[in-house]
Scaffold this active site. Structure first.
Site, mmCIF file in Angstrom:
data_model
loop_
_atom_site.group_PDB
_atom_site.id
_atom_site.type_symbol
_atom_site.label_atom_id
_atom_site.label_comp_id
_atom_site.label_asym_id
_atom_site.label_seq_id
_atom_site.Cartn_x
_atom_site.Cartn_y
_atom_site.Cartn_z
ATOM 1 N N HIS A 130 7.955 6.955 9.101
ATOM 2 C CA HIS A 130 8.687 7.134 7.841
ATOM 3 C C HIS A 130 10.127 7.517 8.158
ATOM 4 O O HIS A 130 10.418 8.084 9.211
ATOM 5 C CB HIS A 130 8.021 8.190 6.953
ATOM 6 C CG HIS A 130 6.880 7.626 6.150
ATOM 7 N ND1 HIS A 130 7.042 7.077 4.907
ATOM 8 C CD2 HIS A 130 5.564 7.479 6.459
ATOM 9 C CE1 HIS A 130 5.873 6.637 4.465
ATOM 10 N NE2 HIS A 130 4.951 6.865 5.369
ATOM 11 N N HIS B 175 3.104 4.260 12.941
ATOM 12 C CA HIS B 175 3.499 4.130 11.531
ATOM 13 C C HIS B 175 4.576 5.181 11.261
ATOM 14 O O HIS B 175 4.294 6.379 11.340
ATOM 15 C CB HIS B 175 2.253 4.358 10.655
ATOM 16 C CG HIS B 175 2.509 4.444 9.175
ATOM 17 N ND1 HIS B 175 2.245 3.394 8.311
ATOM 18 C CD2 HIS B 175 2.977 5.456 8.393
ATOM 19 C CE1 HIS B 175 2.544 3.762 7.069
ATOM 20 N NE2 HIS B 175 2.990 5.006 7.088
ATOM 21 N N HIS C 278 3.440 3.879 -3.689
ATOM 22 C CA HIS C 278 4.031 5.165 -4.084
ATOM 23 C C HIS C 278 5.407 4.955 -4.723
ATOM 24 O O HIS C 278 5.767 5.618 -5.682
ATOM 25 C CB HIS C 278 4.230 6.075 -2.860
ATOM 26 C CG HIS C 278 2.959 6.578 -2.246
ATOM 27 N ND1 HIS C 278 2.117 7.446 -2.902
ATOM 28 C CD2 HIS C 278 2.386 6.348 -1.036
ATOM 29 C CE1 HIS C 278 1.077 7.730 -2.115
ATOM 30 N NE2 HIS C 278 1.218 7.081 -0.984
ATOM 31 N N ARG D 270 0.853 -1.194 0.000
ATOM 32 C CA ARG D 270 0.000 0.000 0.000
ATOM 33 C C ARG D 270 0.889 1.245 0.000
ATOM 34 O O ARG D 270 0.993 1.932 -1.002
ATOM 35 C CB ARG D 270 -0.957 -0.006 1.209
ATOM 36 C CG ARG D 270 -2.117 0.999 1.082
ATOM 37 C CD ARG D 270 -1.740 2.425 1.429
ATOM 38 N NE ARG D 270 -1.192 2.527 2.782
ATOM 39 C CZ ARG D 270 -0.551 3.594 3.236
ATOM 40 N NH1 ARG D 270 -0.366 4.647 2.456
ATOM 41 N NH2 ARG D 270 -0.056 3.626 4.465
ATOM 42 N N ASP D 271 1.619 1.500 1.080
ATOM 43 C CA ASP D 271 2.508 2.663 1.109
ATOM 44 C C ASP D 271 3.587 2.520 0.029
ATOM 45 O O ASP D 271 3.973 3.495 -0.626
ATOM 46 C CB ASP D 271 3.143 2.801 2.503
ATOM 47 C CG ASP D 271 3.432 4.249 2.880
ATOM 48 O OD1 ASP D 271 3.778 5.032 1.988
ATOM 49 O OD2 ASP D 271 3.297 4.599 4.074
ATOM 50 N N TYR E 256 3.856 16.770 3.701
ATOM 51 C CA TYR E 256 3.281 15.515 3.248
ATOM 52 C C TYR E 256 4.041 14.937 2.052
ATOM 53 O O TYR E 256 4.420 15.665 1.135
ATOM 54 C CB TYR E 256 1.818 15.754 2.869
ATOM 55 C CG TYR E 256 1.001 14.504 2.928
ATOM 56 C CD1 TYR E 256 0.948 13.757 4.109
ATOM 57 C CD2 TYR E 256 0.299 14.048 1.830
ATOM 58 C CE1 TYR E 256 0.217 12.599 4.172
ATOM 59 C CE2 TYR E 256 -0.437 12.891 1.891
ATOM 60 C CZ TYR E 256 -0.473 12.158 3.056
ATOM 61 O OH TYR E 256 -1.197 11.004 3.110
ATOM 62 N N SER F 12 3.485 10.668 8.920
ATOM 63 C CA SER F 12 3.431 10.630 7.443
ATOM 64 C C SER F 12 4.642 11.276 6.790
ATOM 65 O O SER F 12 5.082 10.842 5.729
ATOM 66 C CB SER F 12 2.191 11.360 6.942
ATOM 67 O OG SER F 12 1.065 11.017 7.696
#
Lengths: 339, 339
Positions: free
Chosen positions: A196, A194, A17, A13-14, A285, A167
């Site tokens: 990054h 979650h 990108h 999913r992520d 973002y 995010s």
């Protein structure tokens, strides 16, 4: 076997990108099959921007995400399939369709100040008997008190789990600790994290989150995710083994999926580049990056100056139009004689 | 400007491993010139295994390291040039030569249990009026009490600074904190930390080290270093800016060096692969990797099983011969019918 932490693998999913949403059915089948054998509890499948994300604005998927979800469900026996929905991008109909295909977990994501827009979708997910996550994105943008307030809203709608979502990869370990600790104290549901890796602390933050009480953790194999990617799942499993924290995931098998199934798919390895670092530093973002880069090129300004400016202005998803304005303004200021 | 932390950039020494010791004079000149403009306090230059490392065993340098050092000194105005010496590989003569070429800082490195072999070289460096670092490698292999004892030896020989060196990228944040804190309490000299990213916590560990009192920190641009590489310098500068910790390094300029001077040199981006992860997990020396990979191929066993076994046996640099024996033994055990 008792599990201290339940892992959700987000590469499908992520990581969408990172491959410009070009996952094929065959790739999803192969990866899910191997993740399943490695005993990964949850595997998230969707367009990078969640159900319904395939569009000109967010990037078109090569294959309809419902087909990918169907393939993932078919190949999973130990693992449960999760999906992500951002109200406004995905609809109730998408969620119903995903549920009919056998998706077990719904993750309903909103900007950290907009938990209220998740109510209907969380309700629906619960009605359909799905395990339901409230996913508070861009969690670095508000103080902890505000985060707690928004998380309580999601809990009140029926979310079984609330996630702190970094995010932009902008949080530092002490900030993650403070946030997770507060949520553990103030909420009754399980707390997730979650991360990054834009500031190279996805793993450091994840360790802090677990120590502070998070019991649900997202990872992505080989960091396959937006920006500089996510907490690297196979490394996380190794780290947690060393810490004596059980996940039920087979370490050697997950390392092999990373090396033999996922790494070959990467158009280029996930590094922390000038732009992704600027994104984490600025706290903006991930989806802004491509827009900022295009605008930077067009107006001959620096991508990272645009990102830092967006961070100062506390820009959020949907405000992509600001990017061109900012770039134009910068170009003017940098060339004051140039009308 | 007061600096809370002084950075040593190690890409031109530790990063030598990542380019198989093929740095050219022109590359060193260009990188040093740009690091100097970014105001990096110290730049380390040497073969990956320190002065005198160019050999069949450790890998031959393309260009004599003294030529590289000479080029670095010529191009540095703000930055000071450092070099590394492992007694047994490098000699007093090498150190004298480096000093004559204008090297300011001597980093004398030993295995964490062998500080006593650094006495002569630390003495010599001090006699030559060099800023002198005692560099305790593989610091994860001993308990903190032993580390303190060894660090005190280096202090007693005259070291101005003692470093905790996580050569294998095997330490976790709480372990770094414990070690740095103990050294700060027990020693009078400055304490440094050198991290590797095999478990994806180089940055997390570095933040803990600084909070615990370390004031000297190693980083490598774009992670250019052995194993999974080091704490990524340009990211570290961003993180420390966010934490309000001053380094004197220009963030934008160091980001640009990473993107435009260093990234193009990398044969491949620094990722955490199956092997480098296994190395960090097992806690074995970076220089074992190539040997283990060759032996694994020859005897048809798994590289990471060899590394884990080496970790269990607490193998150290110089014991590379064990690797073939281990691989042979494993091959026998995996194929019991195969004489």
């Amino acid at each position: 076997m008792k599990k201290d932490v339940l892992i959700t693998e987000v590469a499908l999913r992520d990581g969408s990108h990172a491959v410009s949403h070009q996952f094929t059915i065959n790739q999803v089948e192969t990866i899910v099959e191997h993740l399943d054998k490695a005993n990964v509890p949850y595997i998230e499948v969707a367009h990078g921007d969640g159900l319904g994300g395939s569009s000109l604005q967010y990037g078109r998927s090569k294959v309809d995400e419902m087909k990918l979800i169907e393939a993932a469900v078919a190949k999973s026996h130990n693992s449960k399939i999760a999906t992500l929905l951002l109200p406004g991008i995905g609809t109730k109909k998408h969620l119903q369709q995903a549920r009919e295909l056998g998706v077990h977990m719904a993750r309903v994501a909103t900007h950290v100040t907009e938990a209220d827009v998740s109510a209907q979708h969380i309700n629906l997910a619960k009605e359909m008997d799905m395990e339901t996550v409230g996913f508070l994105m861009m969690a670095h943008m508000v103080p902890t008190t505000k985060l707690v307030e928004q998380a309580k809203l999601m809990e009140s709608y029926g979310a079984d789990i609330v996630y702190v979502v970094d995010s932009a990869g902008a949080l530092l370990p002490h900030q993650v600790k403070e946030r997770i600790k507060a949520l553990k104290e103030e909420l009754g549901v399980e707390i997730g994290f979650h991360g990054h890796n834009n500031l190279s602390v996805a793993m450091g933050n994840t360790i802090e989150a677990i120590h502070a009480g998070a019991s649900r953790i997202d990872g992505s194999i080989r960091c396959l995710g937006a920006g500089a990617g996510n907490t690297q799942t196979e490394v996380l499993i190794g780290v947690l083994e060393k810490l004596g924290i059980s996940t039920g995931v087979d370490m050697y098998k997950i390392m092999d999926v990373a090396e033999y199934q996922v790494a070959p798919l990467l158009p280029k390895p996930q590094e922390i580049t000038k732009d992704s670092l600027a994104m984490g530093y600025a706290g903006v973002y991930s989806s802004f990056l491509l827009h900022a880069r295009r605008a930077a090129e067009k107006y001959n300004v620096d991508t990272r100056d645009i990102l830092v400016k967006l961070g100062e202005l506390k820009a959020v998803g949907g405000q992509e139009d600001m990017i061109v304005d900012i770039a134009q303004e910068m170009a003017k200021n940098e060339n004051p004689m140039h009308i």
